[in-house]
Scaffold this motif. Structure first.
Motif, PDB file in Angstrom:
ATOM      1  N   PRO A 167       0.666  -0.976  -0.435  1.00 12.17           N
ATOM      2  CA  PRO A 167       0.216  -0.143   0.201  1.00 12.17           C
ATOM      3  C   PRO A 167       0.976   1.071   0.101  1.00 12.17           C
ATOM      4  O   PRO A 167       1.947   1.083   0.487  1.00 12.17           O
ATOM      5  N   GLY A 168       0.128   2.392  -0.447  1.00 10.23           N
ATOM      6  CA  GLY A 168       1.374   3.565  -0.746  1.00 10.23           C
ATOM      7  C   GLY A 168       0.408   5.106  -1.426  1.00 10.23           C
ATOM      8  O   GLY A 168      -0.696   4.741  -1.398  1.00 10.23           O
ATOM      9  N   SER A 169       0.844   6.105  -0.999  1.00 10.13           N
ATOM     10  CA  SER A 169       0.161   7.094  -1.878  1.00 10.13           C
ATOM     11  C   SER A 169       0.915   7.286  -3.491  1.00 10.13           C
ATOM     12  O   SER A 169      -0.594   7.659  -4.012  1.00 10.13           O
ATOM     13  N   PHE A 170       1.818   6.507  -3.530  1.00 12.51           N
ATOM     14  CA  PHE A 170       2.332   6.324  -5.067  1.00 12.51           C
ATOM     15  C   PHE A 170       2.121   8.023  -5.541  1.00 12.51           C
ATOM     16  O   PHE A 170       1.274   7.374  -6.492  1.00 12.51           O
ATOM     17  N   VAL A 185      -3.187   1.579  -4.376  1.00 13.21           N
ATOM     18  CA  VAL A 185      -3.362   3.254  -3.621  1.00 13.21           C
ATOM     19  C   VAL A 185      -4.340   3.216  -2.833  1.00 13.21           C
ATOM     20  O   VAL A 185      -5.088   3.490  -3.226  1.00 13.21           O
ATOM     21  N   MET A 186      -3.610   3.899  -1.733  1.00 16.09           N
ATOM     22  CA  MET A 186      -4.070   3.947  -0.662  1.00 16.09           C
ATOM     23  C   MET A 186      -4.334   5.658  -0.238  1.00 16.09           C
ATOM     24  O   MET A 186      -3.456   6.456  -0.761  1.00 16.09           O
ATOM     25  N   TYR A 187      -5.691   5.665   1.207  1.00 11.23           N
ATOM     26  CA  TYR A 187      -5.875   7.139   0.906  1.00 11.23           C
ATOM     27  C   TYR A 187      -4.655   7.887   2.726  1.00 11.23           C
ATOM     28  O   TYR A 187      -5.158   6.816   3.635  1.00 11.23           O
ATOM     29  N   ASN A 188      -4.176   8.746   2.492  1.00 10.28           N
ATOM     30  CA  ASN A 188      -2.637   8.734   3.825  1.00 10.28           C
ATOM     31  C   ASN A 188      -3.116  10.303   4.020  1.00 10.28           C
ATOM     32  O   ASN A 188      -2.898  11.375   3.330  1.00 10.28           O
ATOM     33  N   PRO A 189      -3.863  10.611   5.574  1.00  6.72           N
ATOM     34  CA  PRO A 189      -5.138  11.698   6.059  1.00  6.72           C
ATOM     35  C   PRO A 189      -3.309  13.225   5.792  1.00  6.72           C
ATOM     36  O   PRO A 189      -3.933  14.148   5.994  1.00  6.72           O
ATOM     37  N   LYS A 190      -2.810  12.517   5.896  1.00 11.47           N
ATOM     38  CA  LYS A 190      -1.635  13.448   6.237  1.00 11.47           C
ATOM     39  C   LYS A 190      -1.139  13.849   5.180  1.00 11.47           C
ATOM     40  O   LYS A 190      -0.355  14.830   5.246  1.00 11.47           O
ATOM     41  N   LYS A 191      -1.070  13.681   4.131  1.00 14.77           N
ATOM     42  CA  LYS A 191      -0.352  14.537   2.635  1.00 14.77           C
ATOM     43  C   LYS A 191      -1.846  14.815   1.730  1.00 14.77           C
ATOM     44  O   LYS A 191      -2.635  14.393   1.297  1.00 14.77           O
ATOM     45  N   ASN A 192      -1.443  15.646   0.980  1.00 17.92           N
ATOM     46  CA  ASN A 192      -2.285  15.763   0.096  1.00 17.92           C
ATOM     47  C   ASN A 192      -1.299  15.755  -1.149  1.00 17.92           C
ATOM     48  O   ASN A 192      -0.615  15.523  -1.554  1.00 17.92           O
ATOM     49  N   ASP A 195     -10.070   2.661  -0.604  1.00 14.30           N
ATOM     50  CA  ASP A 195     -10.160   4.086   0.388  1.00 14.30           C
ATOM     51  C   ASP A 195     -11.015   3.511   1.856  1.00 14.30           C
ATOM     52  O   ASP A 195     -12.058   3.359   1.763  1.00 14.30           O
ATOM     53  N   GLY A 196     -10.319   3.897   2.218  1.00 10.87           N
ATOM     54  CA  GLY A 196     -10.751   1.977   3.502  1.00 10.87           C
ATOM     55  C   GLY A 196      -9.485   2.340   4.472  1.00 10.87           C
ATOM     56  O   GLY A 196      -8.174   2.640   3.728  1.00 10.87           O
ATOM     57  N   LEU A 197      -9.818   1.601   5.598  1.00 10.19           N
ATOM     58  CA  LEU A 197      -8.379   0.799   6.033  1.00 10.19           C
ATOM     59  C   LEU A 197      -7.849  -0.023   5.783  1.00 10.19           C
ATOM     60  O   LEU A 197      -8.530  -0.574   4.914  1.00 10.19           O
ATOM     61  N   LEU A 198      -6.692   0.307   5.750  1.00 11.75           N
ATOM     62  CA  LEU A 198      -6.140  -0.788   4.878  1.00 11.75           C
ATOM     63  C   LEU A 198      -5.817  -2.498   5.399  1.00 11.75           C
ATOM     64  O   LEU A 198      -6.438  -3.214   4.919  1.00 11.75           O
ATOM     65  N   VAL A 199      -6.433  -2.630   6.896  1.00 10.77           N
ATOM     66  CA  VAL A 199      -6.379  -3.894   7.831  1.00 10.77           C
ATOM     67  C   VAL A 199      -7.583  -4.102   7.190  1.00 10.77           C
ATOM     68  O   VAL A 199      -8.110  -5.920   7.198  1.00 10.77           O
ATOM     69  N   ILE A 257       3.203  -5.253   2.673  1.00 11.40           N
ATOM     70  CA  ILE A 257       4.745  -4.843   2.154  1.00 11.40           C
ATOM     71  C   ILE A 257       4.889  -3.236   2.447  1.00 11.40           C
ATOM     72  O   ILE A 257       4.235  -2.456   1.545  1.00 11.40           O
ATOM     73  N   ARG A 258       6.379  -2.937   3.479  1.00  8.84           N
ATOM     74  CA  ARG A 258       6.046  -1.757   2.865  1.00  8.84           C
ATOM     75  C   ARG A 258       7.765  -1.201   3.218  1.00  8.84           C
ATOM     76  O   ARG A 258       8.811  -2.163   3.389  1.00  8.84           O
ATOM     77  N   GLY A 259       8.348  -0.177   2.193  1.00 11.23           N
ATOM     78  CA  GLY A 259       9.707  -0.017   2.064  1.00 11.23           C
ATOM     79  C   GLY A 259      10.775   0.684   3.181  1.00 11.23           C
ATOM     80  O   GLY A 259       9.740   1.757   3.549  1.00 11.23           O
ATOM     81  N   LEU A 306       3.013  -1.085  14.640  1.00  9.52           N
ATOM     82  CA  LEU A 306       2.161  -1.999  15.761  1.00  9.52           C
ATOM     83  C   LEU A 306       0.743  -1.844  15.991  1.00  9.52           C
ATOM     84  O   LEU A 306      -0.031  -2.529  15.765  1.00  9.52           O
ATOM     85  N   MET A 307       0.216  -0.402  14.555  1.00 11.74           N
ATOM     86  CA  MET A 307      -1.193  -0.276  14.561  1.00 11.74           C
ATOM     87  C   MET A 307      -2.180  -0.575  14.102  1.00 11.74           C
ATOM     88  O   MET A 307      -2.989  -2.043  14.248  1.00 11.74           O
ATOM     89  N   ASN A 308      -1.771  -1.372  12.679  1.00  9.00           N
ATOM     90  CA  ASN A 308      -2.272  -2.269  11.483  1.00  9.00           C
ATOM     91  C   ASN A 308      -1.936  -3.706  12.139  1.00  9.00           C
ATOM     92  O   ASN A 308      -3.339  -4.921  12.519  1.00  9.00           O
ATOM     93  N   ARG A 309      -1.720  -3.872  13.447  1.00  5.72           N
ATOM     94  CA  ARG A 309      -1.420  -5.634  14.146  1.00  5.72           C
ATOM     95  C   ARG A 309      -2.181  -5.276  15.534  1.00  5.72           C
ATOM     96  O   ARG A 309      -2.877  -6.162  15.706  1.00  5.72           O
TER      97      ARG A 309
END
Ligand code: PNS
Length: 167
Positions: free
Chosen positions: A11-14, A39-46, A74-78, A90-92, A107-110
């Motif tokens: 997942p990512g903003s890409f 492609v997912m929504y990151n509320p911290k980014k425009n 558009d929602g929670l990754l989990v 997967i995260r880089g 940790l939150m996703n877990r």
């Protein structure tokens, strides 16, 4: 594989996809039966590009592969990992500066879904300094981003930010 394919979500903003992301996708494809780049929504980014633009740009950059899907959610990754029956996220990971945020998200996703594991992959050393934001910043001021992003991404960026003419 047919009975119990190991599916990973990347997942990512890409916004936009970089060669560092492509490097991570290629590494993940060597480990999992199927990788879903989402492609997912990151509320911290425009974002600069719309979700559909980003999906199309990723697809144009990596082409069609049997074990690769490009999607958006558009929602929670989990929740998405459950829908897709994924066993891993997967995260880089580039430098230590990535660690705090990644650690918190993992940790939150877990906590939200114990059945999915976050797996960190390191990009190749040549991509350690690249990020979508720094590439956007360079492109905004007409800088050359050749070799940092796939060609279809470079062309889309040039539509938004025409390159500076050399004197
Ligand atoms: O490329 P990014 O911006 O670092 O990716 C972050 C992203 C999009 C993966 C993250 O913001 C995310 O998972 N968004 C979906 C909503 C969600 O599940 N948020 C809780 C994360 S702990």
């Amino acid at each position: 594989m047919e009975n119990n394919p190991k599916i990973a979500i990347y997942p990512g903003s890409f916004d936009p996809l970089t060669n560092g992301h492509v490097d991570i996708i290629e590494r993940a494809l060597k480990i999992f039966d199927k990788v879903i780049v989402s492609v997912m929504y990151n509320p911290k980014k425009n974002s600069l590009f719309s979700v559909q633009e980003r999906v199309d740009m990723i697809q144009a950059s990596i082409g069609k592969k049997a074990n690769l899907e490009v999607d958006s959610f558009d929602g929670l990754l989990v929740d998405y990992t459950r829908i897709k029956n994924a066993v891993a996220i997967i995260r880089g990971m580039r430098a230590i500066s990535d660690f705090e945020n990644e650690f918190q998200m993992a940790l939150m996703n877990r906590r939200l879904n114990r059945d999915v594991q976050t797996i960190f992959l390191m990009t190749g050393l040549r991509w350690i300094f690249t990020s979508s934001s720094i590439i956007k910043e360079v492109a905004t001021f007409g800088g050359d981003i050749t070799g940092m992003v796939p060609q279809p991404i470079k062309l889309k960026m040039l539509e938004k930010f025409p390159a500076k003419k050399e004197n």
